[in-house]
Design an enzyme around this catalytic site. Sequence first.
Site: not given
Ligand SMILES: *Cc1c(COP(=O)(O)O)cnc(C)c1O
Length: 322
Positions: A56, A81, A207, A211, A213, A307
């Site tokens: 992010k 958060s 997903e 959840g 969706d 991620s």
């Molecule tokens: C925010 C986040 C996601 C999901 O990302 P999106 O862009 O909202 O789909 C996945 N893994 C981590 C660690 C995140 O912080």
Amino acid sequence: MKNLTLPTYEDVAAAAERIKEFVNKTPVLTSRTVNNEFGAEVFFKCENFQRVGAFKFRGAMNALLQFSEAQKKAGVVTFSSGNHAQSIALSSKILGIPAIIVMPQDAPAAKMAATREYGAAIVEYDRYTESREQIGKEIAEKNGLTLIPSYDHPHVIAGQGTVAKELFEEVGELDYLFVCLGGGGLLAGSALSARQLSPNCKIYGVEPALGNDGQMSFRKGEIVQIDIPKTIADGAQLQSVGKLTFPIIQKNVDDILTVEDEELISCMKFFAERMKMVVEPTGCLGFAAARNLKHELKGKRIGIIISGGNVDISKYVEFLSA
Ligand SMILES: *Cc1c(COP(=O)(O)O)cnc(C)c1O
């Protein structure tokens, strides 16, 4: 959000150039155990080693670097958060931009402290009676701050797309790419990069089953809204995908898959034990889905985006001993 148009691969490429001096080029790791188990070549793109501990930071930095002088002076506001809050807090500190983060009163103390440490101001709200979007919007309008949401913004999507861009540039074309899905910023950005750099690559968003969706939206052809899902994948605990991310996903993604929370725990254990790294539950979505499709993946080249790695340490211990 009136004049915002859908980002393209050119925006991802421009983002990569813009943010490169600020972000980590994260490692691509492989595991002999996984390759043997799959009978395939598997490449893990490890954003758990990104600054702030998640991808992010890329989207946040790309958004703030495009602020005008007036926007910089007035500041940025966001509601989150999790990893987006920390990412906005750190990138605003680096760029000297004042930041306000709208956080639930009952957010973990450690997360609030970390956000404050980066110099951001926190506005607390009651998550059961108040709307964070509403509070964010009010602060933005009243004080002239710019609202940067965690996924539904073209600059954020373009920034997140740089993860997959780096992956393809390092390992070449792939047959499959597995990407975690919350609001869809990472998936939409990844899809833009994949379509450009590896046109025949199958792209799967993943997903938590609790959840789903995004899966329902994908199959129905319109955005489906659900109640806040109860899953350990807190980065994917969202009620719907975005208005900007969804059309990009619809056009470029092959399917949305789901995995069970227990499968995420099993992946966390695997990453800890065999690859010596901490991955948060949401960060395990891609690998968990790939494991379930093993039979289909024989002999293929597979990319999996990890991620993030931010998980409360006492919870982490619970997960590992479950
Ligand atoms: C925010 C986040 C996601 C999901 O990302 P999106 O862009 O909202 O789909 C996945 N893994 C981590 C660690 C995140 O912080």
